[in-house]
Design a protein around this motif. Structure first.
Motif, PDB file in Angstrom:
ATOM      1  N   LYS A 187       0.792  -1.119   0.061  1.00  0.00           N
ATOM      2  CA  LYS A 187      -0.333   0.040   0.060  1.00  0.00           C
ATOM      3  C   LYS A 187       0.651   1.190   0.131  1.00  0.00           C
ATOM      4  CE  LYS A 187      -3.251   2.551   2.751  1.00  0.00           C
ATOM      5  NZ  LYS A 187      -3.922   2.703   4.249  1.00  0.00           N
ATOM      6  N   LEU A 190       2.536   1.407  -3.451  1.00  0.00           N
ATOM      7  CA  LEU A 190       1.780   1.646  -4.898  1.00  0.00           C
ATOM      8  C   LEU A 190       1.390   3.031  -4.660  1.00  0.00           C
ATOM      9  CD1 LEU A 190      -0.090  -1.655  -4.898  1.00  0.00           C
ATOM     10  CD2 LEU A 190       1.905  -1.088  -6.478  1.00  0.00           C
ATOM     11  N   ARG A 192      -1.075   5.687  -4.874  1.00  0.00           N
ATOM     12  CA  ARG A 192      -2.453   5.760  -3.772  1.00  0.00           C
ATOM     13  C   ARG A 192      -3.687   5.581  -4.700  1.00  0.00           C
ATOM     14  NH1 ARG A 192      -3.250  10.969   0.024  1.00  0.00           N
ATOM     15  NH2 ARG A 192      -1.288  10.035   0.790  1.00  0.00           N
ATOM     16  N   TRP A 195      -4.242   1.992  -5.583  1.00  0.00           N
ATOM     17  CA  TRP A 195      -4.658   1.034  -4.393  1.00  0.00           C
ATOM     18  C   TRP A 195      -6.146   1.622  -4.076  1.00  0.00           C
ATOM     19  CZ3 TRP A 195      -2.364  -2.606  -1.917  1.00  0.00           C
ATOM     20  CH2 TRP A 195      -2.802  -3.039  -0.747  1.00  0.00           C
ATOM     21  N   SER A 201      -6.910  -5.541  -1.489  1.00  0.00           N
ATOM     22  CA  SER A 201      -6.811  -6.060  -0.173  1.00  0.00           C
ATOM     23  C   SER A 201      -7.855  -7.107  -0.014  1.00  0.00           C
ATOM     24  CB  SER A 201      -6.796  -4.983   0.764  1.00  0.00           C
ATOM     25  OG  SER A 201      -6.682  -5.572   2.138  1.00  0.00           O
TER      26      SER A 201
END
Length: 262
Positions: A187, A190, A192, A195, A201
């Motif tokens: 996180k 990568l 933002r 993500w 996730s």
């Protein structure tokens, strides 16, 4: 990524029949582990005890033929034993009532009659049998379990149950071991925007949950499974790790040096 043992118990080609379809035994194990997961959630079990129950179940049937014992009785005993192993003790009465409602929706709790006591004794006796068959080796390392001796200090304030789809997280929680640390590192690594717009996730947690339907938990190390579910989640959404093309080694070898992904 190499399997733990030469026999690769719990999966691989042996779990597939003609034309690549799951073998009948694999389909039975899929249904029974689904029962373990759903019953565990209804019993209020946390994710680690449920994972341990699935692993105990798979490990037992690596040693014993499927038709030797009722797989659902083994599943109920696995839940009971896993509660002890992970210090989340369950009452046999609760396991019996939840199981009865699972198989007979809308039914009333069983009366404390001869049938109930016979089922309770069967669960306890099956637990003792499983301990002997497994040589009392019923403690396991899971991808979302904090390794012994390490402190889980990162918290997002979420109550995660990997096996409860309704509580699927957008962030990992504080009790999630390898997968926790790998996801948090990615996180921060990568972009933002990448993500936030892709549920990497959530997908990783879902893949981890589904992996317990089979014997991957016995065939591969916990850290390897954690890397694999993240890698597959990234591929599913076409998310690339920054500077991966120019890096000397793949991103997953930052976390576990002995992992090779084709």
């Amino acid at each position: 990524m190499e399997a733990r043992g030469p026999d690769s118990c719990g999966g691989g080609d042996a779990a597939r029949g003609a034309e690549g379809r799951p073998a009948p035994e694999a389909r039975v194990h899929f249904r029974v582990t689904r029962f373990i997961m759903e019953a565990g959630v209804k019993l209020g079990m946390q994710s680690i005890p449920i994972a341990t129950a699935c692993t105990i179940y798979h490990k037992f049937f690596c040693e014993i033929e499927l038709d030797a014992y009722d797989p659902y009785l083994v599943a109920m005993s696995s839940l009971y034993l896993a509660g002890k192993v992970e210090e989340q003790h369950l009452r046999t009465r609760d396991i019996i009532n939840v199981s009865n409602r699972y198989f007979h929706p809308g039914s009333e709790p069983l009366e404390l009659d001869s049938r109930f006591w016979a089922l309770r004794d069967s669960i306890v006796q099956c637990e003792l049998l499983m301990l002997r068959v497994l040589r009392f080796q019923v403690s396991f390392q899971h991808p979302h379990k904090v390794p012994a001796g390490e402190s889980a200090t990162i918290s997002t304030g979420m109550n995660l149950s990997v096996f409860d789809p309704e509580s699927a997280p957008t962030e990992p929680s504080r009790t999630c071991g390898y997968l926790l640390h790998y996801l948090i590192s990615l996180k921060n690594w990568l972009n933002r925007y990448s993500w936030q717009r892709t549920p990497v996730s959530v997908t990783a947690w879902a893949l981890l949950r589904d992996s317990y339907h089979g014997g991957l938990c016995l065939r591969f190390r916990a850290q390897h499974i954690a890397v694999a579910v993240i890698h597959l989640a990234l591929q599913a959404y076409g998310v690339e790790v920054p500077a991966e093309a120019e890096a000397e080694k793949p991103w997953w070898q930052i976390y576990t040096m002995d992992t090779e992904i084709p």
